[in-house]
Write a protein that holds these residues in place. Structure first.
Motif, mmCIF file in Angstrom:
data_model
loop_
_atom_site.group_PDB
_atom_site.id
_atom_site.type_symbol
_atom_site.label_atom_id
_atom_site.label_comp_id
_atom_site.label_asym_id
_atom_site.label_seq_id
_atom_site.Cartn_x
_atom_site.Cartn_y
_atom_site.Cartn_z
ATOM 1 N N VAL A 34 -2.905 -0.496 -60.731
ATOM 2 C CA VAL A 34 -3.623 0.778 -60.773
ATOM 3 C C VAL A 34 -5.111 0.486 -60.660
ATOM 4 C CG1 VAL A 34 -4.158 2.792 -62.191
ATOM 5 C CG2 VAL A 34 -1.831 1.914 -62.113
ATOM 6 N N PRO A 35 -5.799 1.117 -59.734
ATOM 7 C CA PRO A 35 -7.228 0.851 -59.574
ATOM 8 C C PRO A 35 -8.004 1.212 -60.841
ATOM 9 C CG PRO A 35 -6.512 2.617 -58.108
ATOM 10 C CD PRO A 35 -5.300 2.113 -58.816
ATOM 11 N N ALA A 36 -9.115 0.514 -61.063
ATOM 12 C CA ALA A 36 -9.914 0.743 -62.261
ATOM 13 C C ALA A 36 -10.339 2.193 -62.389
ATOM 14 C CB ALA A 36 -11.135 -0.171 -62.246
ATOM 15 N N SER A 37 -10.590 2.880 -61.279
ATOM 16 C CA SER A 37 -11.026 4.273 -61.334
ATOM 17 C C SER A 37 -9.948 5.184 -61.880
ATOM 18 C CB SER A 37 -11.444 4.747 -59.938
ATOM 19 O OG SER A 37 -10.329 4.735 -59.075
ATOM 20 N N ALA A 38 -8.693 4.734 -61.900
ATOM 21 C CA ALA A 38 -7.592 5.564 -62.371
ATOM 22 C C ALA A 38 -7.294 5.349 -63.844
ATOM 23 C CB ALA A 38 -6.335 5.268 -61.561
ATOM 24 N N ARG A 39 -7.808 4.287 -64.423
ATOM 25 C CA ARG A 39 -7.517 3.988 -65.812
ATOM 26 C C ARG A 39 -8.318 4.897 -66.723
ATOM 27 N NH1 ARG A 39 -7.929 -2.118 -64.352
ATOM 28 N NH2 ARG A 39 -5.893 -2.378 -63.442
ATOM 29 N N VAL A 64 -15.648 7.284 -50.359
ATOM 30 C CA VAL A 64 -16.348 7.055 -49.104
ATOM 31 C C VAL A 64 -16.413 5.550 -48.907
ATOM 32 C CG1 VAL A 64 -18.503 7.342 -47.818
ATOM 33 C CG2 VAL A 64 -17.714 9.164 -49.338
ATOM 34 N N ARG A 65 -15.860 5.087 -47.799
ATOM 35 C CA ARG A 65 -15.818 3.654 -47.487
ATOM 36 C C ARG A 65 -15.243 2.813 -48.637
ATOM 37 N NH1 ARG A 65 -19.274 2.075 -42.970
ATOM 38 N NH2 ARG A 65 -20.309 3.921 -42.153
ATOM 39 N N PRO A 66 -14.053 3.166 -49.128
ATOM 40 C CA PRO A 66 -13.497 2.388 -50.250
ATOM 41 C C PRO A 66 -13.132 0.970 -49.818
ATOM 42 C CG PRO A 66 -11.842 3.870 -49.368
ATOM 43 C CD PRO A 66 -13.135 4.210 -48.670
ATOM 44 N N GLU A 67 -13.291 0.029 -50.722
ATOM 45 C CA GLU A 67 -12.891 -1.357 -50.452
ATOM 46 C C GLU A 67 -11.384 -1.516 -50.578
ATOM 47 O OE1 GLU A 67 -15.075 -4.249 -52.697
ATOM 48 O OE2 GLU A 67 -16.973 -3.257 -52.270
ATOM 49 N N GLU A 68 -10.761 -0.666 -51.407
ATOM 50 C CA GLU A 68 -9.310 -0.660 -51.598
ATOM 51 C C GLU A 68 -8.814 0.773 -51.527
ATOM 52 O OE1 GLU A 68 -7.804 -2.643 -55.023
ATOM 53 O OE2 GLU A 68 -8.941 -4.466 -54.635
ATOM 54 N N TYR A 69 -7.571 0.928 -51.087
ATOM 55 C CA TYR A 69 -6.981 2.267 -51.016
ATOM 56 C C TYR A 69 -5.489 2.139 -51.288
ATOM 57 C CZ TYR A 69 -6.024 7.007 -49.549
ATOM 58 O OH TYR A 69 -5.639 8.323 -49.535
ATOM 59 N N LEU A 70 -5.019 2.825 -52.313
ATOM 60 C CA LEU A 70 -3.614 2.784 -52.705
ATOM 61 C C LEU A 70 -2.808 3.721 -51.815
ATOM 62 C CD1 LEU A 70 -1.703 1.550 -54.828
ATOM 63 C CD2 LEU A 70 -2.240 3.497 -56.289
ATOM 64 N N LEU A 71 -1.826 3.172 -51.109
ATOM 65 C CA LEU A 71 -0.962 3.974 -50.237
ATOM 66 C C LEU A 71 0.272 4.473 -50.974
ATOM 67 C CD1 LEU A 71 -1.122 1.802 -46.997
ATOM 68 C CD2 LEU A 71 -2.152 4.054 -47.326
ATOM 69 N N ALA A 72 0.849 3.656 -51.833
ATOM 70 C CA ALA A 72 2.063 4.018 -52.573
ATOM 71 C C ALA A 72 1.655 4.518 -53.950
ATOM 72 C CB ALA A 72 3.006 2.828 -52.663
ATOM 73 N N CYS A 73 1.302 5.784 -54.011
ATOM 74 C CA CYS A 73 0.792 6.351 -55.267
ATOM 75 C C CYS A 73 1.830 6.332 -56.384
ATOM 76 C CB CYS A 73 0.310 7.781 -55.034
ATOM 77 S SG CYS A 73 -1.103 7.853 -53.917
ATOM 78 N N ASP A 75 4.371 4.136 -57.101
ATOM 79 C CA ASP A 75 4.747 2.877 -57.745
ATOM 80 C C ASP A 75 3.762 1.731 -57.528
ATOM 81 O OD1 ASP A 75 5.200 2.186 -55.093
ATOM 82 O OD2 ASP A 75 7.377 2.168 -55.287
ATOM 83 N N GLY A 76 2.722 1.945 -56.733
ATOM 84 C CA GLY A 76 1.723 0.903 -56.527
ATOM 85 C C GLY A 76 2.187 -0.261 -55.688
ATOM 86 N N ASN A 77 3.270 -0.116 -54.950
ATOM 87 C CA ASN A 77 3.830 -1.232 -54.190
ATOM 88 C C ASN A 77 3.252 -1.394 -52.786
ATOM 89 O OD1 ASN A 77 5.579 -2.472 -56.043
ATOM 90 N ND2 ASN A 77 7.045 -0.804 -55.794
ATOM 91 N N ASN A 78 2.203 -0.633 -52.451
ATOM 92 C CA ASN A 78 1.580 -0.766 -51.131
ATOM 93 C C ASN A 78 0.130 -0.325 -51.252
ATOM 94 O OD1 ASN A 78 0.882 -0.790 -48.436
ATOM 95 N ND2 ASN A 78 2.624 0.415 -47.758
ATOM 96 N N ARG A 79 -0.802 -1.244 -50.933
ATOM 97 C CA ARG A 79 -2.221 -0.896 -51.000
ATOM 98 C C ARG A 79 -3.001 -1.651 -49.932
ATOM 99 N NH1 ARG A 79 -1.519 -4.579 -55.089
ATOM 100 N NH2 ARG A 79 -3.053 -6.225 -55.224
ATOM 101 N N LEU A 80 -4.065 -1.012 -49.495
ATOM 102 C CA LEU A 80 -4.979 -1.629 -48.547
ATOM 103 C C LEU A 80 -6.094 -2.300 -49.343
ATOM 104 C CD1 LEU A 80 -5.245 1.354 -46.040
ATOM 105 C CD2 LEU A 80 -3.862 -0.718 -45.778
ATOM 106 N N VAL A 81 -6.425 -3.524 -48.985
ATOM 107 C CA VAL A 81 -7.473 -4.267 -49.692
ATOM 108 C C VAL A 81 -8.430 -4.887 -48.680
ATOM 109 C CG1 VAL A 81 -5.992 -4.762 -51.677
ATOM 110 C CG2 VAL A 81 -6.137 -6.421 -49.809
ATOM 111 N N GLY A 82 -9.616 -5.260 -49.157
ATOM 112 C CA GLY A 82 -10.600 -5.928 -48.305
ATOM 113 C C GLY A 82 -11.024 -5.083 -47.120
ATOM 114 N N LEU A 83 -11.088 -3.770 -47.324
ATOM 115 C CA LEU A 83 -11.441 -2.892 -46.203
ATOM 116 C C LEU A 83 -12.909 -3.066 -45.830
ATOM 117 C CD1 LEU A 83 -9.521 0.349 -47.238
ATOM 118 C CD2 LEU A 83 -8.926 -1.272 -45.418
ATOM 119 N N ARG A 84 -13.151 -3.300 -44.551
ATOM 120 C CA ARG A 84 -14.495 -3.405 -43.984
ATOM 121 C C ARG A 84 -14.618 -2.285 -42.954
ATOM 122 N NH1 ARG A 84 -11.951 -7.823 -44.147
ATOM 123 N NH2 ARG A 84 -11.593 -8.014 -41.940
#
Length: 162
Positions: A34-39, A64-73, A75-84
């Motif tokens: 779970v991303p820190a912003s959700a805790r 806006v321009r997130p570095e990470e984005y959770l796709l599987a809201c 169960d958290g089993n799919n997320r995008l990371v290192g977004l440039r």
């Protein structure tokens, strides 16, 4: 407290101990994804100024321009990371990054996260009813630059509903 015939505390059956262990492991996995912003305790994201185009995360927070984005809201089993982000415009946004997908083998709590290089495109901005003057992207397209996670196609689009 239950006791055995000789007055000592009764032991829990092994199946209960195993179940409790698996539930604890699953809870730890969810907490780690779970991303820190959700805790709880994290500061809420301020409302963006009118004219801004955002992508809403699983918790309806503007990004806006997130570095990470959770796709599987769920169960958290799919997320995008290192977004440039190469672009972030009024109609589209494009980035490169990595899609981290749990293979769920033999089941999700025991699965391994595997990485897949991906190009990300956000599109179809629409007014965000809860935020006057703000638009949010409503479509995401993932193009896997190497292999895609089975059984996903190498080029796939999803409607963003948050």
């Amino acid at each position: 407290m239950e006791t055995s015939g000789d007055g000592r505390p009764a032991r829990a059956p092994r199946s209960r101990v195993r179940t409790a262990t698996l539930l604890c492991a699953a809870a730890a996995l969810v907490a780690a994804t779970v991303p820190a912003s959700a805790r709880s305790g994290a500061a809420p994201t301020p409302t963006p100024p009118p004219g801004t185009v955002v992508v809403a995360d699983c918790f309806a927070q503007a990004q806006v321009r997130p570095e990470e984005y959770l796709l599987a809201c769920g169960d958290g089993n799919n997320r995008l990371v290192g977004l440039r982000w190469d672009t972030w415009g009024r109609r589209t946004a494009t980035a490169t990054g990595t899609d981290m997908v749990n293979d769920c083998r033999p089941y999700c709590a025991a699965g391994r996260f595997r990485s897949y290089p991906v190009k990300v495109s956000l599109s179809k901005p629409e007014p965000w009813p809860e935020h006057a003057g703000v638009k949010r992207f409503t479509m995401i397209r993932l193009v896997y630059t190497d292999t895609a996670p089975s059984p996903v196609a190498k080029d796939v689009s999803y409607k963003l509903v948050y």
